[in-house]
Write a protein that holds these residues in place. Structure first.
Motif, PDB file in Angstrom:
ATOM      1  N   THR A   1       0.849  -1.200   0.000  1.00  0.00           N
ATOM      2  CA  THR A   1       0.000   0.000   0.000  1.00  0.00           C
ATOM      3  C   THR A   1       0.875   1.236   0.000  1.00  0.00           C
ATOM      4  OG1 THR A   1      -1.640   1.294   1.222  1.00  0.00           O
ATOM      5  CG2 THR A   1      -0.133  -0.041   2.528  1.00  0.00           C
ATOM      6  N   ASP A   2       0.380   2.298  -0.633  1.00  0.00           N
ATOM      7  CA  ASP A   2       1.113   3.556  -0.535  1.00  0.00           C
ATOM      8  C   ASP A   2       0.234   4.606   0.139  1.00  0.00           C
ATOM      9  OD1 ASP A   2      -0.726   3.950  -2.469  1.00  0.00           O
ATOM     10  OD2 ASP A   2       0.661   4.727  -3.972  1.00  0.00           O
ATOM     11  N   ASP A   3      -0.737   4.127   0.894  1.00  0.00           N
ATOM     12  CA  ASP A   3      -1.621   5.034   1.631  1.00  0.00           C
ATOM     13  C   ASP A   3      -0.803   5.836   2.648  1.00  0.00           C
ATOM     14  OD1 ASP A   3      -3.446   6.317   3.133  1.00  0.00           O
ATOM     15  OD2 ASP A   3      -4.572   4.536   3.766  1.00  0.00           O
ATOM     16  N   PRO A   4      -0.758   7.163   2.468  1.00  0.00           N
ATOM     17  CA  PRO A   4       0.048   7.978   3.380  1.00  0.00           C
ATOM     18  C   PRO A   4      -0.344   7.783   4.834  1.00  0.00           C
ATOM     19  CG  PRO A   4      -0.809   9.312   1.570  1.00  0.00           C
ATOM     20  CD  PRO A   4      -1.450   7.961   1.457  1.00  0.00           C
TER      21      PRO A   4
ATOM     22  N   TYR B   1       8.828  12.205  11.298  1.00  0.00           N
ATOM     23  CA  TYR B   1       7.376  12.161  11.221  1.00  0.00           C
ATOM     24  C   TYR B   1       6.760  13.290  12.028  1.00  0.00           C
ATOM     25  CZ  TYR B   1       7.792  10.119  15.883  1.00  0.00           C
ATOM     26  OH  TYR B   1       8.095   9.920  17.200  1.00  0.00           O
ATOM     27  N   VAL B   2       5.528  13.636  11.651  1.00  0.00           N
ATOM     28  CA  VAL B   2       4.805  14.680  12.374  1.00  0.00           C
ATOM     29  C   VAL B   2       3.920  14.011  13.413  1.00  0.00           C
ATOM     30  CG1 VAL B   2       3.155  16.570  12.187  1.00  0.00           C
ATOM     31  CG2 VAL B   2       4.754  16.130  10.329  1.00  0.00           C
ATOM     32  N   SER B   3       3.951  14.532  14.620  1.00  0.00           N
ATOM     33  CA  SER B   3       3.010  14.008  15.608  1.00  0.00           C
ATOM     34  C   SER B   3       2.641  15.080  16.595  1.00  0.00           C
ATOM     35  CB  SER B   3       3.605  12.807  16.342  1.00  0.00           C
ATOM     36  OG  SER B   3       4.402  13.258  17.407  1.00  0.00           O
ATOM     37  N   GLU B   4       1.533  14.861  17.229  1.00  0.00           N
ATOM     38  CA  GLU B   4       1.082  15.751  18.285  1.00  0.00           C
ATOM     39  C   GLU B   4       1.808  15.301  19.552  1.00  0.00           C
ATOM     40  OE1 GLU B   4      -1.914  17.606  17.504  1.00  0.00           O
ATOM     41  OE2 GLU B   4      -2.564  18.309  19.458  1.00  0.00           O
ATOM     42  N   SER B   5       2.671  16.145  20.068  1.00  0.00           N
ATOM     43  CA  SER B   5       3.402  15.694  21.255  1.00  0.00           C
ATOM     44  C   SER B   5       3.566  16.839  22.248  1.00  0.00           C
ATOM     45  CB  SER B   5       4.774  15.149  20.840  1.00  0.00           C
ATOM     46  OG  SER B   5       5.486  16.133  20.139  1.00  0.00           O
ATOM     47  N   PRO B   6       3.713  16.511  23.515  1.00  0.00           N
ATOM     48  CA  PRO B   6       3.840  17.551  24.523  1.00  0.00           C
ATOM     49  C   PRO B   6       5.196  18.247  24.392  1.00  0.00           C
ATOM     50  CG  PRO B   6       3.637  15.356  25.533  1.00  0.00           C
ATOM     51  CD  PRO B   6       3.847  15.172  24.083  1.00  0.00           C
ATOM     52  N   VAL B   7       5.166  19.565  24.341  1.00  0.00           N
ATOM     53  CA  VAL B   7       6.400  20.329  24.197  1.00  0.00           C
ATOM     54  C   VAL B   7       6.440  21.442  25.244  1.00  0.00           C
ATOM     55  CG1 VAL B   7       6.609  19.869  21.732  1.00  0.00           C
ATOM     56  CG2 VAL B   7       5.350  21.877  22.516  1.00  0.00           C
TER      57      VAL B   7
ATOM     58  N   HIS C   1      -4.709  17.902   1.681  1.00  0.00           N
ATOM     59  CA  HIS C   1      -5.142  17.033   2.784  1.00  0.00           C
ATOM     60  C   HIS C   1      -4.273  17.224   4.018  1.00  0.00           C
ATOM     61  CE1 HIS C   1      -7.555  15.104  -0.240  1.00  0.00           C
ATOM     62  NE2 HIS C   1      -6.490  14.794  -0.940  1.00  0.00           N
ATOM     63  N   ASP C   2      -3.422  18.216   3.952  1.00  0.00           N
ATOM     64  CA  ASP C   2      -2.531  18.488   5.073  1.00  0.00           C
ATOM     65  C   ASP C   2      -1.495  17.389   5.270  1.00  0.00           C
ATOM     66  OD1 ASP C   2      -2.450  20.865   6.299  1.00  0.00           O
ATOM     67  OD2 ASP C   2      -3.291  20.186   8.200  1.00  0.00           O
ATOM     68  N   ARG C   3      -1.151  16.713   4.196  1.00  0.00           N
ATOM     69  CA  ARG C   3      -0.145  15.663   4.296  1.00  0.00           C
ATOM     70  C   ARG C   3       1.214  16.226   3.901  1.00  0.00           C
ATOM     71  NH1 ARG C   3      -3.986  11.905   1.206  1.00  0.00           N
ATOM     72  NH2 ARG C   3      -5.208  11.041   2.927  1.00  0.00           N
ATOM     73  N   PRO C   4       2.236  15.866   4.645  1.00  0.00           N
ATOM     74  CA  PRO C   4       3.569  16.382   4.313  1.00  0.00           C
ATOM     75  C   PRO C   4       4.127  15.726   3.056  1.00  0.00           C
ATOM     76  CG  PRO C   4       3.688  14.843   6.164  1.00  0.00           C
ATOM     77  CD  PRO C   4       2.231  15.009   5.843  1.00  0.00           C
TER      78      PRO C   4
ATOM     79  N   ARG D   1       1.232  24.421   0.825  1.00  0.00           N
ATOM     80  CA  ARG D   1       1.527  25.283   1.977  1.00  0.00           C
ATOM     81  C   ARG D   1       2.853  24.831   2.558  1.00  0.00           C
ATOM     82  NH1 ARG D   1       0.671  24.393   7.274  1.00  0.00           N
ATOM     83  NH2 ARG D   1      -0.506  22.496   6.859  1.00  0.00           N
ATOM     84  N   ARG D   2       3.757  25.774   2.748  1.00  0.00           N
ATOM     85  CA  ARG D   2       5.077  25.401   3.268  1.00  0.00           C
ATOM     86  C   ARG D   2       5.042  25.156   4.781  1.00  0.00           C
ATOM     87  NH1 ARG D   2       9.340  26.304  -0.270  1.00  0.00           N
ATOM     88  NH2 ARG D   2       8.949  27.840  -1.907  1.00  0.00           N
TER      89      ARG D   2
END
Length: 922
Positions: A188-191, A201-207, A503-506, A563-564
């Motif tokens: 699969t090449d599903d992002p 990778y992008v993730s929601e993480s505590p900073v 889709h907001d995908r990098p 979008r950059r």
RNA sequence: GCCGGGUUGGCGGAAUGGUAGACGCGACGGUCUCAAAAACCGUUGUCCGAGAGGGCGUACGGGUUCGAGUCCCGUACCCGGCACCA
């Protein structure tokens, strides 16, 4: 100052003249340019000048601060220069250059204050620093210098980011692989699937979000009490979408390969601790009432029979599900937190825990928690044990849940004491509970398994095997190391080579679009907020340049809007790979040509890691920089871009030069230069002042600059002084008034070869006497050993002794002066080159072979034999080196002082270590 | 608390288990000089002694050894890292 009478005297004026002449000549002749196997710097690497092969030296590269250098900064640079020059004279092709780590917060803050572009001020600072360092006479290959802000460098930093983004970690094979191979494997090449496996990778993480500064901060930029290092603003943990690097995938290799590099043991220990690999087990505790099970992590599965309760972190996902609606019969008051129901108690406790900052959690170390009302089943003995929620269990480590063994864990013991829980002993050993040492298992048996009588290690293995057989747990390994938070809301850093689609995908930008340059911005500062405004959102400076952020690109399926990414990379990015760039600094086609990388960095024998031959820098980078650089290097190795497995084969931590500072009676710093020492105290004029010891800096008014030293003594004197102050790896105080000793030494050497009045050469062609030759060859032997071991302080001492011998005896024989000058050359290169010329040689001595010693001349004519009685020295005998034990004993016994010490007692034994020692035992 | 590293003259520091204090700074004395600076020479751990010589000395307390700054055990203090990581 030189005067017409003695204009050939080696003073600061003459030194300055010699130094600038040789620096110009080295530059003009390219003396220190090291040939590469291939590319624009290609040359003959098998040249007869390099019988010993290559040697790659690096300094931890500097951040060009606007404040300029003080005398502490060049310590490491001088040391690596001495090593490099020495290696060059022992037949190595030496690669030594210096680049600049030039992105970062100070330049950005300065830009905010002045409104000037950080590039402009940074380049100015680099210029200043280069001028100051050039005056030191460092033997760098200047063709190989760069700064991390150079677009050509940024291009490759971004390229490496793309390599990491475009790969995943194959845990089975233990290597990173291109993402397309994952696509093939998974079919699969599903992002949504693929992007989860990327090493970047992008993730929601505590900073660490700091509203007062308007930016997130790295952990190292936050103080222990939870405030920003700059500005002292409060810092909050916030979940934000951020870039991360999957460094945890490399945890095992980063630990294991420490055994293959030549690093100081303390640094290895710090890295091991930071990675924090611990072996243990995951064990399932069933919750019969709800049918759930809670998985706990423990490093002591052998103590499972002593587990008397279970604790979940407040944030644990099961907490709400398992909490009961009413307190079970007989619940102790202390367990309820004063609430009417478990649900209320747990909700209140969780709310309180969430409101606590990290700092507050650290302050209140008393154990708190509440009972959930639920019971879990201990899988080894079937006992029902209460389940608590407590904030001493952390959500981010292990499974966020523990089995508590109060008898054998200090924290559990404390908690059990507060909450009145039982603390059974299941490991026998010497010591009170909580007992955490090694011992023998007791009270640890059920119908199927008994650990009793086993040691800790055996018991662990036995119980893990049983748990696995029963499907109630598995042996496992966890790490303290977290993934690397890789984005910052700053202006002055590398932009990410990433755009987002609709889709907001990098999406990775193709290599042809690199480098992505920083846009001009109206304002370099991020938007700031009220310092305690927890709800504020970060706004990166790049986000304000809308015309840059929104861009139309053709990435293969026609022109589209993208979008950059508006975050920038952290300051660590450039320093995570710069060792590679020195090997091929101008290559525009690849990050470094494989032939150049293999020559300078590649392993030279089966099983070696390769890497820089000597990397010198401060111990403050023991963990972060050195871990990040190792990680990136290993990714590039896995992907086949480099042949070396480690970036830095040998690491050396230099100490620091510190300085005294003085305060007056109001506590204000006074200029250290003006303070006088007298009558056992320190005074500024008549006013007594107090002495402190610490870093050198403007605010403490105790800075001494290299420029001050060049002016007063010359660069060679400064170099010799810094190298002779003490061992390189130890910190020590600066003392300006002691510098003159090094100058006097160089003056004595100079006077041996040059007439101070006329400048006439004084070296003679007469052979040196035997005693002098013996001294010379012993000096060569000792200095070589010291240079090999980087003991420059004792090398200098030996050269001073030789020089003092020659001065005292009036020996000016070329046979001795020439080796002396050559041995001095790595330490004081300018004056050595000058003397070499005045001794009648043409050309630089940079590649002249370092003196070798003649073993037959090292032997002394007589040696001092020490005679001890009962271990105390009573006589010294001058004897031939060949004296036998019997001869020495006879001589010793004949000595009047020895006889007096024996005082008529019976001689029981005579220990002889010919020819140096006789010890008479009575 | 845990893990590292350290503690030697007035100061920076030397010492493969074998002369503790190399080398340098500072201090003191001398030579040279009208004088000073520079340079060169000498002394410089401490106590006793006119001297020869001797006592004591490497943070502190023990131990191993013919012999310990060095190796082992314990203590104190200083510096660095981590810090509820199960």
């Amino acid at each position: 100052m030189s005067t017409p009478e003695n204009s050939y005297r080696y003073d600061s004026t003459l030194a300055a003249d010699i130094e600038s002449r040789w620096q110009e000549r080295w530059d003009a002749e390219g003396t220190f340019e090291a040939p590469n196997p291939t590319g624009d710097l290609a040359g003959d690497v098998s040249d007869e000048r390099f019988p010993a092969g290559k040697f790659f030296i690096m300094d931890m590269f500097p951040y060009p601060s606007g404040a300029g250098l003080h005398v502490g900064h060049p310590l490491g640079y001088i040391a690596t220069d001495v090593v490099g020059r020495y290696r060059r004279m022992t037949g190595h092709n030496v690669l030594h250059a210096l680049g600049y780590d030039a992105f970062g917060l100070p330049a950005e803050q300065y830009a905010v204050q002045t409104g000037r572009h950080p590039r402009e001020t940074t380049l100015e600072n680099i210029g200043t620093m280069q001028r100051q360092l050039r005056r030191l006479g460092l033997a760098h290959d200047k063709r190989r210098s760069f700064a991390t802000i150079d677009p050509e460098f940024v291009k490759w930093t971004q390229w490496i980011f793309l390599q990491i983004f475009d790969s995943w970690y194959d845990a089975e094979r233990g290597t990173a692989r291109p993402i397309r191979e994952l696509v093939e494997k998974l079919g699969t090449d599903d992002p949504a699937v693929i992007d989860q496996h990327r090493l970047a990778y992008v993730s929601e993480s505590p900073v660490n979000w700091c509203p007062g500064l308007g930016t997130v901060l790295a952990n190292e930029e936050v103080t222990a009490d939870g405030r920003s290092e700059r500005g002292n603003f409060p810092v909050f943990k916030r979940n934000l979408k951020q870039w991360n690097m999957r460094i945890t995938a490399y945890a095992d290799r980063l630990v294991d390969d420490l055994e293959r590099v030549d690093w100081p043991e303390p640094v290895k220990i710090m890295q091991r601790n930071w990675i924090g690999r611990s072996h243990g087990a995951r064990v399932r505790f069933d919750l019969p009432e709800t049918g759930d099970g809670v998985e706990v992590f423990t490093t002591r599965p052998d103590t499972l029979f002593g587990a008397t309760y279970v604790v979940l972190a407040p944030e644990h996902e099961l907490v709400e599900r398992i909490t009961t609606s009413a307190w079970p019969e007989g619940t102790q008051d202390a367990w309820t937190g004063g609430a009417a129901t478990p649900a209320e108690a747990v909700a209140a406790y969780r709310a309180k825990a969430a409101a606590k900052t990290d700092a507050e959690r650290q302050e209140d170390r008393e154990k708190t928690g509440v009972f959930t009302g639920a019971f879990a089943t201990n899988p080894v003995n079937g006992e029902a044990v209460p389940v608590f929620v407590a904030d001493y269990v952390l959500t981010g480590y292990g499974t966020g849940a523990i089995m508590a063994v109060p008898g054998h864990d200090a924290r559990d013991f404390e908690f059990a004491t507060v909450f009145g829980l039982p603390t059974p002993r299941v490991v026998d050993g010497e010591g009170d509970l909580p007992f955490t040492g090694d011992g023998v298992a007791v009270n640890s048996a059920n119908d199927e398994i008994s650990l009793d009588g086993l040691g800790v290690a055996e018991a662990k293995a036995r119980v893990i095997a049983w748990l696995e057989e029963k499907g109630r747990g598995t042996g496992t390994t966890t790490y303290r190391l977290r993934d690397w938070l890789f984005s910052r809301q700053r202006y002055w850093g590398e932009p990410f080579p990433i755009v987002y689609d609709e889709h907001d995908r990098p999406i990775a930008l193709p290599e042809s679009m690199l480098p992505v340059d920083l846009p001009e911005v109206p304002d370099y500062s991020p938007r700031t907020f009220e310092p305690d405004d927890v709800t504020s959102e970060p706004e990166p400076p790049l986000g304000r340049v809308q015309e840059w952020v929104h861009v139309e690109l053709d990435l293969g399926d026609g022109p589209k809007q993208y979008r950059r990414e508006t975050n920038t990379m952290p300051n660590w990015a450039g320093s995570s790979w710069y060792e590679l760039r020195y090997t091929d600094p101008h290559n525009d086609a690849v990050v470094t040509d494989p032939a150049n990388e293999a020559y300078w960095l590649g392993p030279r024998a089966e099983g070696e890691t390769g890497g820089v031959d000597l990397y010198v820098g401060g111990v403050e980078h023991a963990v972060l920089h050195l871990l990040y650089a190792r990680f990136w290097h290993k990714v590039l190795f896995d992907l086949g871009h480099v042949s070396s497995e480690e970036p830095f084969h040998r690491l050396f931590n230099q100490g620091y030069i510190q300085a005294y500072a003085y305060t007056d009676d109001r506590g204000a710093y006074v200029p250290a230069v003006d303070v006088q020492e007298r009558d056992g105290g320190y005074f500024l004029g008549d006013q007594p002042v107090a002495r402190e010891y610490g870093k050198m800096g403007k605010s403490l008014k105790n800075s001494v600059t290299p420029d001050d030293m060049y002016e007063e003594y010359g660069a060679d004197t400064l170099r010799v002084y810094e190298m002779s102050m003490g061992p390189l790896d130890v910190s020590r105080p600066w003392e300006t008034r002691a510098v003159v000793g090094s100058q006097r030494f160089l003056q004595r050497v100079w006077r041996l070869a040059v007439d101070e009045e006329t400048g006439a050469p004084l070296a003679t062609d007469e052979p040196a006497d035997a005693a002098t030759l013996s001294t010379l060859h012993r000096t060569i032997e000792g200095v070589r050993a010291d240079m090999d071991a980087m003991r420059f302080n004792t090398a200098v001492a030996k050269l001073i002794e030789l020089t003092n011998h020659l001065t005292r005896e009036g020996v000016r024989s070329r046979q001795v002066l020439e080796p002396l000058v050559l041995m001095l050359a790595p330490l004081a290169p300018h004056v050595a080159e000058e003397l070499w010329t005045r001794l009648g040689h043409e050309g630089s001595l940079a590649h002249v072979p370092y003196p070798a010693f003649d073993a037959s001349l090292v032997v002394e004519e007589t040696v001092t034999c020490v005679v001890q009685v009962q271990g105390k020295v009573r006589a010294k005998l001058e004897v031939a080196p060949s004296a036998t034990e019997d001869e020495l004993t006879a001589l010793a016994m004949a000595d009047a002082n020895v006889q007096r010490a024996i005082d008529g007692r019976e001689v029981r034994k005579v220990v002889v270590r010919a020819p140096k020692l006789v010890n008479v035992v009575v």
